[in-house]
Design a protein around this motif. Structure first.
Motif, mmCIF file in Angstrom:
data_model
loop_
_atom_site.group_PDB
_atom_site.id
_atom_site.type_symbol
_atom_site.label_atom_id
_atom_site.label_comp_id
_atom_site.label_asym_id
_atom_site.label_seq_id
_atom_site.Cartn_x
_atom_site.Cartn_y
_atom_site.Cartn_z
ATOM 1 N N ASP A 124 0.791 -1.251 0.018
ATOM 2 C CA ASP A 124 -0.074 0.103 -0.048
ATOM 3 C C ASP A 124 0.766 1.178 -0.093
ATOM 4 N N ALA A 125 2.003 1.052 0.698
ATOM 5 C CA ALA A 125 2.870 2.358 0.848
ATOM 6 C C ALA A 125 3.406 2.507 -0.486
ATOM 7 N N TYR A 126 4.012 1.444 -1.192
ATOM 8 C CA TYR A 126 4.648 1.636 -2.392
ATOM 9 C C TYR A 126 3.523 2.250 -3.522
ATOM 10 N N GLU A 127 2.223 1.646 -3.416
ATOM 11 C CA GLU A 127 1.535 2.113 -4.404
ATOM 12 C C GLU A 127 1.236 3.511 -4.290
ATOM 13 N N SER A 128 1.291 4.041 -2.882
ATOM 14 C CA SER A 128 0.812 5.322 -2.615
ATOM 15 C C SER A 128 2.233 6.385 -3.181
ATOM 16 N N VAL A 129 3.311 5.866 -3.001
ATOM 17 C CA VAL A 129 4.499 6.373 -3.512
ATOM 18 C C VAL A 129 4.647 6.777 -4.885
ATOM 19 N N LEU A 130 4.121 5.516 -5.610
ATOM 20 C CA LEU A 130 4.206 5.497 -7.115
ATOM 21 C C LEU A 130 2.859 6.334 -7.787
ATOM 22 N N HIS A 131 1.886 6.494 -6.822
ATOM 23 C CA HIS A 131 0.644 7.404 -7.389
ATOM 24 C C HIS A 131 1.347 8.927 -7.137
ATOM 25 N N TYR A 132 1.914 9.111 -6.074
ATOM 26 C CA TYR A 132 2.237 10.685 -5.919
ATOM 27 C C TYR A 132 3.380 11.205 -6.888
ATOM 28 N N ILE A 133 4.524 10.032 -7.253
ATOM 29 C CA ILE A 133 5.190 10.264 -8.252
ATOM 30 C C ILE A 133 4.722 10.599 -9.627
ATOM 31 N N LEU A 134 3.850 9.738 -10.225
ATOM 32 C CA LEU A 134 3.210 9.658 -11.411
ATOM 33 C C LEU A 134 2.288 11.139 -11.427
ATOM 34 N N THR A 135 1.663 11.481 -10.285
ATOM 35 C CA THR A 135 0.542 12.590 -10.471
ATOM 36 C C THR A 135 1.576 14.084 -10.036
ATOM 37 N N ALA A 136 2.611 13.852 -9.580
ATOM 38 C CA ALA A 136 3.411 15.199 -9.460
ATOM 39 C C ALA A 136 3.471 16.098 -10.468
ATOM 40 N N ASP A 137 3.319 17.246 -10.412
ATOM 41 C CA ASP A 137 3.233 18.272 -11.287
ATOM 42 C C ASP A 137 4.605 18.308 -12.205
ATOM 43 N N SER A 138 5.563 18.102 -11.400
ATOM 44 C CA SER A 138 6.994 18.102 -12.010
ATOM 45 C C SER A 138 7.408 16.902 -12.752
ATOM 46 N N PHE A 139 6.659 15.577 -12.566
ATOM 47 C CA PHE A 139 6.989 14.600 -13.376
ATOM 48 C C PHE A 139 6.817 14.497 -14.703
ATOM 49 N N ARG A 140 5.963 15.298 -15.359
ATOM 50 C CA ARG A 140 5.849 15.383 -16.580
ATOM 51 C C ARG A 140 7.122 16.037 -17.184
ATOM 52 N N ASP A 141 7.530 17.087 -16.644
ATOM 53 C CA ASP A 141 8.723 17.870 -16.813
ATOM 54 C C ASP A 141 10.010 16.989 -16.752
ATOM 55 N N PHE A 142 10.138 16.184 -15.698
ATOM 56 C CA PHE A 142 11.260 15.040 -15.651
ATOM 57 C C PHE A 142 11.204 14.146 -16.749
ATOM 58 N N VAL A 143 9.881 13.607 -17.100
ATOM 59 C CA VAL A 143 9.884 12.535 -18.394
ATOM 60 C C VAL A 143 10.449 13.239 -19.525
ATOM 61 N N GLU A 144 9.855 14.772 -19.914
ATOM 62 C CA GLU A 144 10.298 15.276 -21.053
ATOM 63 C C GLU A 144 11.883 15.545 -20.915
ATOM 64 N N GLU A 145 12.284 15.980 -19.898
ATOM 65 C CA GLU A 145 14.120 16.012 -19.876
ATOM 66 C C GLU A 145 14.661 14.869 -20.213
ATOM 67 N N ILE A 146 14.099 13.743 -19.707
ATOM 68 C CA ILE A 146 14.894 12.471 -19.829
ATOM 69 C C ILE A 146 14.705 12.256 -21.250
ATOM 70 N N GLN A 147 13.621 12.399 -22.029
ATOM 71 C CA GLN A 147 13.528 12.230 -23.447
ATOM 72 C C GLN A 147 14.712 13.046 -24.184
ATOM 73 N N ASN A 148 14.835 14.315 -23.748
ATOM 74 C CA ASN A 148 15.852 15.220 -24.332
ATOM 75 C C ASN A 148 17.222 14.874 -24.041
ATOM 76 N N TYR A 149 17.519 14.303 -22.818
ATOM 77 C CA TYR A 149 18.705 13.860 -22.702
ATOM 78 C C TYR A 149 19.096 12.371 -23.458
ATOM 79 N N ALA A 150 18.197 11.649 -23.557
ATOM 80 C CA ALA A 150 18.338 10.371 -24.287
ATOM 81 C C ALA A 150 18.680 10.898 -25.783
ATOM 82 N N GLU A 151 18.080 11.834 -26.096
ATOM 83 C CA GLU A 151 18.339 12.197 -27.784
ATOM 84 C C GLU A 151 19.696 12.882 -27.701
ATOM 85 N N TYR A 152 20.238 13.638 -26.737
ATOM 86 C CA TYR A 152 21.413 14.222 -27.054
ATOM 87 C C TYR A 152 22.691 13.052 -26.754
#
Length: 265
Positions: A124-152
């Motif tokens: 239950d605790a792990y599920e909550s952590v994953l939920h908060y990570i995926l729904t964090a406002d900054s998570f979308r920016d994190f994913v986008e920046e990883i994509q940029n990093y992979a491209e470079y």
């Protein structure tokens, strides 16, 4: 024949994954379904193969195929190659999430506690952590920046080499001479008279050679600029990723989130 080949490969893989010998598999299968012989198993694992009389070993009855699928926790369609998803439910989940089976299994591993050392009691605790990570406002920016990093990183590893392009489109002798004369020039040196690198090395500075030198120098300049630009972009991405990472942690650590992320035994 394609379905038969897929059937044999996947059935063998499932047996190997559970470390079954044919004898051990027969024992477990017979215990659950009250049927099956050593000869049956041999045929099931050789569907599509030709035997002595020239005939081809066919698929078992649908009931047997269904039993085998049930035994290994997969679908008949998976065994015959009609789908790459092991179960119909998994196919529906993957389609809904627009993701692949490996990703979904990773999510299930986290939320069930199976892939975390402390086990299912803290799921239950792990599920909550994953939920908060995926729904964090900054998570979308994190994913986008990883994509940029992979491209470079990809561009750095598989960069376009402009010098090689010039070499491919130029006669080898001319290219080699252009490399040799790349820094040659003519100028007046006070007290020493005129300096002519071409003359000193007995090389005729033809229009073709001068053009080749210019092309080579331009290519070298482009390669250097591209390399420097990519290196700077990679460093910038790394900085941004670290910054966003700590922003996500701050979002996770909101007071209202903390109780749900506490591990309980």
């Amino acid at each position: 024949m394609d379905k038969a080949e897929c059937w044999c490969n996947r059935l063998n893989q499932l047996m190997k994954k559970r470390n079954y010998t044919q004898k051990e598999f027969l024992k477990e299968y017979h215990k659950k379904y009250h049927g099956g012989t050593q000869a049956n198993i041999s045929r099931w694992l050789r569907v599509g193969n030709r035997i002595e009389n020239g005939k081809t070993i066919g698929f078992p009855s649908y009931e047997t195929m269904s039993n085998l699928a049930d035994f290994f926790g997969v679908s008949v369609g998976y065994l015959t190659g009609e789908t790459d998803y092991k179960s119909f439910d998994m196919e529906k989940v993957c389609d809904f999430l627009k993701s692949d089976e490996e990703t979904v299994m990773a999510i299930i591993g986290i939320t069930s506690g199976k892939s975390i050392p402390l086990g299912k009691y803290n799921a239950d605790a792990y599920e909550s952590v994953l939920h908060y990570i995926l729904t964090a406002d900054s998570f979308r920016d994190f994913v986008e920046e990883i994509q940029n990093y992979a491209e470079y990183i990809y561009r750095q590893k598989y960069s376009i080499n402009n010098v090689n392009e010039v070499a491919r489109n130029m006669k080898k002798d001319l290219f080699d001479l252009a490399v040799q004369c790349r820094e040659y020039g003519c100028w007046s040196a006070n007290g020493y008279g005129e300096v002519d690198d071409f003359k000193e090395n007995n090389i005729e500075p033809t229009e073709e050679l001068i053009e080749a030198i210019n092309l080579l120098n331009d290519a070298l300049h482009k390669d250097y600029e591209e390399e420097s630009s990519i290196e700077q972009s990679i460093k910038l991405c790394e900085y941004k990723l670290q910054k966003i990472y700590f922003e996500i942690i701050k979002e996770l650590s909101k007071e209202e989130n903390l109780p749900n992320m506490i591990k309980r035994s």
